[in-house]
Design a protein around this motif. Structure first.
Motif, PDB file in Angstrom:
ATOM      1  N   SER A   1     -33.944  -6.720 -10.434  1.00 11.73           N
ATOM      2  CA  SER A   1     -33.899  -7.855 -10.186  1.00 11.73           C
ATOM      3  C   SER A   1     -34.131  -7.243  -8.412  1.00 11.73           C
ATOM      4  O   SER A   1     -34.422  -8.145  -7.516  1.00 11.73           O
ATOM      5  N   GLU A   2     -32.618  -6.188  -7.690  1.00 10.84           N
ATOM      6  CA  GLU A   2     -33.134  -5.720  -6.849  1.00 10.84           C
ATOM      7  C   GLU A   2     -34.574  -5.783  -6.282  1.00 10.84           C
ATOM      8  O   GLU A   2     -35.538  -6.127  -4.651  1.00 10.84           O
TER       9      GLU A   2
ATOM     10  N   ARG B   1     -37.320  -7.058  -7.398  1.00 10.16           N
ATOM     11  CA  ARG B   1     -38.285  -7.552  -7.494  1.00 10.16           C
ATOM     12  C   ARG B   1     -37.666  -8.619  -6.467  1.00 10.16           C
ATOM     13  O   ARG B   1     -39.172  -9.699  -5.873  1.00 10.16           O
ATOM     14  N   GLN B   2     -36.455  -8.991  -5.957  1.00  7.48           N
ATOM     15  CA  GLN B   2     -36.202  -9.406  -4.609  1.00  7.48           C
ATOM     16  C   GLN B   2     -36.712  -8.907  -3.353  1.00  7.48           C
ATOM     17  O   GLN B   2     -37.265  -9.866  -2.829  1.00  7.48           O
TER      18      GLN B   2
ATOM     19  N   THR C   1     -44.427  -9.765  -8.443  1.00  3.12           N
ATOM     20  CA  THR C   1     -42.287  -9.287  -8.844  1.00  3.12           C
ATOM     21  C   THR C   1     -43.252  -8.531 -10.107  1.00  3.12           C
ATOM     22  O   THR C   1     -42.281  -8.788 -11.184  1.00  3.12           O
TER      23      THR C   1
END
Length: 446
Positions: A9-10, A12-13, A22
């Protein structure tokens, strides 16, 4: 930085923050971030990275600020690149219309500042309109002049679209000029004449009623017949090469970075000119740049006289090194409108001359299994085109659509649609660039 320690998730952010895709597993996301960092380190800066590092290994404060600005601009470029109809359709369409409004307001403001010139132009236009409306013997000359002028403007416009394209060029030679030359070639050999009745030519081609006995059509007869439209198209492509030249020249004279991807690529070439390049395309770009820079007029003429997708780099090089305008434009228009167009015309006329077309159709028929099936529509298409040449204007009725014509029509529609979409994307990205410039200005003012 070791991105492998971050969560998916990090990762992709971080990719979203940089305007990158992403999709993919964790290793692919890490690879994208690593490549992005390498690209940032190799950002096209006017001050090379070697100059940013002092003797004791520390970075000067002013160089830190310059490098951060370059990285910020690169991030902004990536963010703008993600603004497309297939990724962000609503936002892209919204920015597109806003950019149109900005352009309209800008042109209105320029017209208001030049009221005297606009008034003079409107007066001349009104006078010409009155002359065109009045009956008299001058109408014949006006109609002839208008037809010729509109024909020239049409091909010049297509040439400009081919080389400028607002982000991507529309291949108008393949879509319009090439088929026009091919049609004139087929008609010339079928009619044994190039004296097509005018009108309806060039809107429609029909054979003349009387043809001198023993008339022989040569390739040079056909080339002479299409010389005007070919020259105008080539002149349009030469005009389309001027924006990169003026952009690079203005950047060199003012010292400002135009924040243009092509110019950034040129600056990268300048910095890496001493390094050995293994990539063929990169070596080819260096060859074009060196030829234009060292040989001058003859180098520009050589690059413009052959089909060369890298000619934009030649325009940027000429602008950067302050090559005189008429040296650049003169060599470009001679190369594109005269030399290259005669080469392209000769090739098209040679391929579509009568005996070569028949030979090509016969070769298609020898293809195993599908030859006869493919050969039949080719023959039907050629017979249909020949039948059109021997009718009176307005009396020919279409006998159905050949699948070759159907495919060509659909290809044209697809390419024109792609061209329109590219214009929408380009204008939306232009408006996004305006917003980013305003935000950066506010940040610096603070």
């Amino acid at each position: 930085m070791d991105y492998s320690k971050l969560k998916v998730s990090e990762l992709r952010q971080r990719l979203r923050d940089r305007g990158l895709t992403t999709k993919g597993i964790k290793s692919e996301l890490v690879s994208k971030l690593v490549k992005a960092d390498k690209m940032y380190q190799q950002t096209n800066t006017k001050v090379s990275l070697k100059q940013l590092i002092t003797a004791n290994g520390s970075t000067r404060p002013e160089h830190k600020h310059l490098l951060s600005d370059r990285r910020e601009r690169e991030l902004q470029r990536q963010e703008r690149a993600s603004l497309t109809l297939w990724r962000k359709p609503l936002l892209t369409t919204y920015y597109f219309w806003l950019e149109i409004c900005v352009i309209i307001v800008g042109w209105g403001h320029r017209l208001w500042l030049n009221k005297k010139k606009v008034s003079f132009g409107l007066s001349v236009f009104l006078l010409l309109s009155i002359i065109c409306v009045l009956d008299g013997p001058h109408q014949e000359y006006l109609n002839s002049t208008w037809a010729k002028l509109s024909w020239c403007v049409y091909w010049i416009g297509l040439g400009i679209l081919s080389s400028v394209g607002l982000g991507t060029g529309l291949h108008t030679f393949l879509l319009y000029l090439g088929p026009h030359i091919a049609a004139v070639t087929l008609a010339s050999f079928e009619c044994q004449s190039v004296d097509f009745p005018q009108p309806p030519y060039p809107d429609e081609i029909i054979c003349p009623k009387e043809v001198p006995e023993g008339a022989v059509i040569t390739i040079w007869n056909v080339i002479s017949k299409v010389r005007l439209e070919a020259f105008m198209w080539g002149a349009g492509t030469a005009l389309g090469e001027l924006p990169p030249y003026f952009m690079a020249k203005a950047a060199r004279l003012t010292g400002e970075d135009p924040d243009n991807e092509d110019y950034a690529e040129f600056e990268s070439f300048m910095e890496n000119s001493g390094e050995k390049q293994k990539d063929f395309v990169t070596r080819l770009k260096f060859a074009v740049q060196n030829l234009v820079q060292r040989v001058g007029f003859i180098g520009i003429l050589a690059c413009a006289s052959i089909p060369n997708p890298l000619f934009d780099l030649a325009g940027i090089t000429c602008g950067h090194f302050l090559v005189p305008f008429w040296t650049f434009f003169g060599a470009t228009i001679i190369g594109k409108a005269v030399i290259k167009m005669h080469i392209q015309k000769f090739f098209v006329v040679l391929v579509f001359s009568e005996h070569h077309v028949e030979t090509l159709v016969n070769i298609v028929g020898t293809i195993p299994k599908v030859g006869a099936m493919v050969q039949l529509p080719f023959k039907e298409y050629l017979e249909g085109q020949k039948a059109k040449l021997h009718h009176k204007p307005g009396t020919y009725s279409k006998q159905g659509t050949n699948w070759l014509s159907w495919i060509f029509e659909k290809v044209i529609i697809v390419m024109v649609m792609y061209f329109v979409i590219s214009i929408i994307n380009s204008m939306a990205q232009s408006y996004a660039k305006r917003l980013q410039g305003e935000q950066s200005k506010k940040y610096r003012d603070k």
